[in-house]
Design an enzyme around this catalytic site. Structure first.
Site, PDB file in Angstrom:
ATOM      1  N   ASP A  39       0.865  -1.183   0.000  1.00 14.93           N
ATOM      2  CA  ASP A  39       0.000   0.000   0.000  1.00 14.93           C
ATOM      3  C   ASP A  39       0.902   1.234   0.000  1.00 14.93           C
ATOM      4  O   ASP A  39       2.130   1.126  -0.159  1.00 14.93           O
ATOM      5  CB  ASP A  39      -1.011  -0.040   1.164  1.00 14.93           C
ATOM      6  N   HIS A  93      11.647 -22.101  11.504  1.00 17.59           N
ATOM      7  CA  HIS A  93      10.693 -22.679  12.452  1.00 17.59           C
ATOM      8  C   HIS A  93       9.242 -22.645  11.960  1.00 17.59           C
ATOM      9  O   HIS A  93       8.481 -23.572  12.216  1.00 17.59           O
ATOM     10  CB  HIS A  93      10.749 -21.940  13.793  1.00 17.59           C
TER      11      HIS A  93
HETATM   12  C1  RB5 Z   1      -1.860   3.128   6.286  1.00 12.47           C
HETATM   13  O1  RB5 Z   1      -1.828   4.420   6.796  1.00 12.47           O
HETATM   14  C2  RB5 Z   1      -1.423   2.128   7.343  1.00 12.47           C
HETATM   15  O2  RB5 Z   1      -2.445   1.956   8.268  1.00 12.47           O
HETATM   16  C3  RB5 Z   1      -1.038   0.808   6.700  1.00 12.47           C
HETATM   17  O3  RB5 Z   1      -0.014   1.030   5.790  1.00 12.47           O
HETATM   18  C4  RB5 Z   1      -0.535  -0.260   7.630  1.00 12.47           C
HETATM   19  O4  RB5 Z   1       0.474   0.211   8.454  1.00 12.47           O
HETATM   20  C5  RB5 Z   1      -1.543  -1.037   8.338  1.00 12.47           C
HETATM   21  O5  RB5 Z   1      -1.240  -1.924   9.146  1.00 12.47           O
END
Ligand code: RB5
Length: 147
Positions: free
Chosen positions: A8, A98
């Protein structure tokens, strides 16, 4: 070796270095995105990568988000997935030796690109030890069956 990768906006900072490492090792890559810094929902990418690994379309997966945590929570919902989130070298080797982790989750707000490459390398090059660990993974597999 075929690796599926997804990220992401929080993990994309790690992606160029990880892709360069995988290409250097002649690993076949399926890139499920995202490919820019616009805000996206990490479970969408976790699902794509986890399903590619669970179906056998990919041998392993790499998921990158801000912390690695959200990606690991989402990926572990898919049957057959053992996704590990970590930020240190010992755990990167241990999750292979593991836990036979089939997905590695890393955080772009936690580790540097250089560290990410080191962790990916340890995960990929450390063999699963089998033996007693098979018994433990079998217990986890049975939990998957009861879902
Ligand atoms: C996005 O802001 C963030 O929440 C995502 O990249 C991640 O860290 C979620 O666990």
């Amino acid at each position: 070796m075929r690796i599926a990768i997804g990220c992401d906006h929080g993990g994309i900072v790690l992606k160029p270095a990880v892709l360069a490492y995988l290409k250097e090792k002649d690993i076949e890559i399926t890139d499920f995105g995202t490919n820019d810094t616009a805000s996206v929902d990490y479970p969408i990418y976790a699902k794509k990568v986890a399903e590619a690994v669970a179906s056998g379309a990919a041998d392993k997966g790499i998921l990158l988000c801000g912390t690695g945590i959200g990606m690991s929570i989402a990926a572990n919902k898919v049957k057959g997935i053992r996704a590990a989130v970590l930020s240190d070298e010992f755990s990167a080797a241990a999750c292979s030796a593991h836990n036979n982790a089939n997905i590695l989750c890393l955080g772009g707000r936690v580790v540097s690109p250089e560290k990410a490459v080191k962790l990916v390398d340890l995960w990929l090059t450390t063999p699963f030890e089998g033996d007693r660990h098979n018994r433990r993974l079998q217990i986890i597999a049975e939990m998957d069956e009861r879902k």
